[in-house]
Design an enzyme around this catalytic site. Structure first.
Site, PDB file in Angstrom:
ATOM      1  N   SER A  54       0.850  -1.191   0.000  1.00 50.85           N
ATOM      2  CA  SER A  54       0.000   0.000   0.000  1.00 50.85           C
ATOM      3  C   SER A  54       0.884   1.238   0.000  1.00 50.85           C
ATOM      4  CB  SER A  54      -0.911   0.003   1.237  1.00 50.85           C
ATOM      5  OG  SER A  54      -0.129   0.116   2.418  1.00 50.85           O
ATOM      6  N   LYS A  55       0.245   2.396   0.036  1.00 52.47           N
ATOM      7  CA  LYS A  55       1.001   3.649  -0.035  1.00 52.47           C
ATOM      8  C   LYS A  55       1.960   3.813   1.135  1.00 52.47           C
ATOM      9  CE  LYS A  55      -2.222   6.334  -2.838  1.00 52.47           C
ATOM     10  NZ  LYS A  55      -3.069   7.541  -2.929  1.00 52.47           N
ATOM     11  N   ARG A  56       1.609   3.237   2.275  1.00 53.57           N
ATOM     12  CA  ARG A  56       2.508   3.414   3.426  1.00 53.57           C
ATOM     13  C   ARG A  56       3.838   2.687   3.223  1.00 53.57           C
ATOM     14  NH1 ARG A  56      -0.994  -0.593   5.207  1.00 53.57           N
ATOM     15  NH2 ARG A  56      -0.011  -2.449   6.114  1.00 53.57           N
TER      16      ARG A  56
END
Length: 478
Positions: free
Chosen positions: A244-246
């Site tokens: 994911s973006k994290r």
């Protein structure tokens, strides 16, 4: 492999090209280039509300940056609606599909009535309609979807990565082919396209494994041979959670902006779920093509980490030629507004880059971490100031050292080091006191390449000006 290989990459333009999609495109591209086949680009844009031209262009831009050229396309599903409807008409005539007049609210109500914890499977209510009744309702312009009639028995196929897979058809509901607005579902569009485009191998993410039995049923319903399937392992973050973006998952072009080289990014992507069967990591594009095979794709989920990507990028920067590195660095400096008209000429610039390349992980390092080598408007890092500029003796020693350097007409690597050590010895201090202070003054940092090497690439005038700036800075401190 006797049959001409034809593979496709079929992204949906509801987002930019991300890591997972780029890896899928790469594996398809490597496979077809290895076998001398055709790589087809297909845009699955039937989600009219979310698909945009901007996203399409973003996907194409990402593929071009990675150097993944396509042989046919891009084809657009939105331009092939008539083909999907003709396919469904054929299925209806074969008795392999039927109209479903159930309204969404009716389906939701029946779903809510079932026992909690049970998976919802369509109850086939409209299957019991006679042909005459179905035709009558359709003529009355009542909205309907078209569902595939799942036969009894089991559906089996072979996957190049996960082996033989078999599913009991009782676990597959009569899935929708055409929605009530006439737009095809994913299952219909992908099968019709793959048949019409003579796709021989379907190489895609493992999240599509559960979709494959439904698509196998569609192939068999119209007596078409199955393509060969290969499902790629998922990509996880370092914490083993879905990427994911994290974790740094963002569009491919964002990695370009972050200072990654396309060759390094491609090499890194290739090893996310695939192994050449040896311990090699750094491989050229041509070597990847020659070594790639579906047998090298593993079942285990791959782990994406920026630290490893940085390592790959650093390796590619280190092996770049002087001309290549100069071009990349100048482009980065100009883009970030760091480039100045009074930059050193090519020999000095190349010497600077040679000094820095071993410490460089991303091209953005040239405009950020190493800004002081190319511009005079840099700040001193506060931790370096507190660690290396606190000694009171520096206020008296640095002017002496500056004066000695002004008298040094040669200003060579050897003479600058000898001068500093002579000043330190005469003052009864360790040379490291002056070396560390000058490193901060010349680069703004406490950790940098060797001080005397730095002075050589900066040159005499710039080095003396920065030492003078450091003296003024210390004089203004309380």
């Amino acid at each position: 492999m006797t049959e001409a290989v034809r593979v496709r990459f079929a992204p949906s333009p509801t987002g930019y090209l991300h890591v997972g999609g780029a890896r899928t495109a790469l594996f398809n591209w490597l496979f077809t280039r290895h076998h001398g086949g055709k790589f087809i680009l297909r845009i699955e844009d039937t989600d009219m509300a979310r698909s945009t031209e901007e996203m399409v262009e973003g996907i194409l831009q990402g593929l071009r940056w990675l150097g993944l050229d396509w042989d046919e396309g891009p084809y657009f599903q939105s331009q092939r609606i008539d083909s999907y409807r003709a396919f469904v008409k054929d299925l209806l005539e074969r008795g392999c599909a039927y109209r479903c007049f159930c309204k969404p609210e009716e389906l939701a109500a029946r779903k809510n009535e079932q026992e909690k914890g049970q998976a919802w499977i369509y109850d086939r209510r409209c299957l019991s309609l006679s042909r005459e009744e179905s035709d009558r309702l359709a003529k009355e312009e009542q909205l309907f979807a078209v569902r595939f009639r799942v036969p009894t028995g089991k559906t089996a196929h072979h996957d190049h990565v996960f082996g033989d897979i078999e599913v009991d058809n009782s676990n597959i509901e009569d899935f929708v082919l055409l929605r009530s607005d006439g737009i095809p579902t994913y299952h219909l569009g992908v099968v019709v396209d793959d048949i019409d485009m003579s796709i021989t191998h379907v190489i895609r993410g493992a999240d599509h494994i559960s979709n494959t039995p439904k698509q196998v049923l569609l192939y068999r319903a119209v007596d078409q041979p199955l393509p060969e399937f290969a499902h790629l392992p998922l990509i996880l973050g370092p914490d083993k959670q879905r990427l994911s973006k994290r974790h740094g998952a963002t569009s491919v072009m964002a990695y370009a902006a972050m200072g990654y080289l396309p060759e390094a990014f491609l090499n890194f992507l290739a090893l996310l779920g695939w192994s050449p069967g040896n311990n090699r990591e750094i491989m050229t594009r041509q070597e990847l093509i020659e070594l790639f095979s579906l047998e090298g794709v593993g079942k285990a989920d791959a782990v994406f980490g920026l630290e490893k990507l940085d390592w790959f990028n650093g390796e590619y920067i280190r092996k770049a030629s002087a001309e290549e590195l100069r071009k990349l660095a100048v482009s980065e400096l100009k883009t970030k507004g760091v480039w100045q008209q009074n930059m050193p000429d090519e020999p000095f610039l190349d010497a600077t880059l040679d000094l820095l390349r071993i410490r460089t992980r991303r091209l953005t390092d040239f405009s950020a971490t190493f800004r002081a080598f190319f511009a005079d408007d840099f700040e001193y890092q506060m931790d370096a100031v507190s660690r290396f500029l606190g000694e009171p003796k520096l206020k008296s020693l640095l002017p002496i050292l500056l004066d000695r350097y002004r008298q040094d007409a040669d200003f060579t690597l050897e003479s600058t080091e000898k001068t500093l050590r002579d000043v330190a010895e005469k003052a009864g201090v360790k040379a490291g006191l002056l070396i560390n202070a000058l490193r901060v003054g010349l680069t703004g940092q406490g950790v940098a390449p060797g001080l005397f090497d730095v002075m050589q690439v900066l040159g005499r005038d710039r080095s003396l000006a920065r030492i003078n700036r450091l003296i003024e800075y210390l004089g203004n401190r309380e």
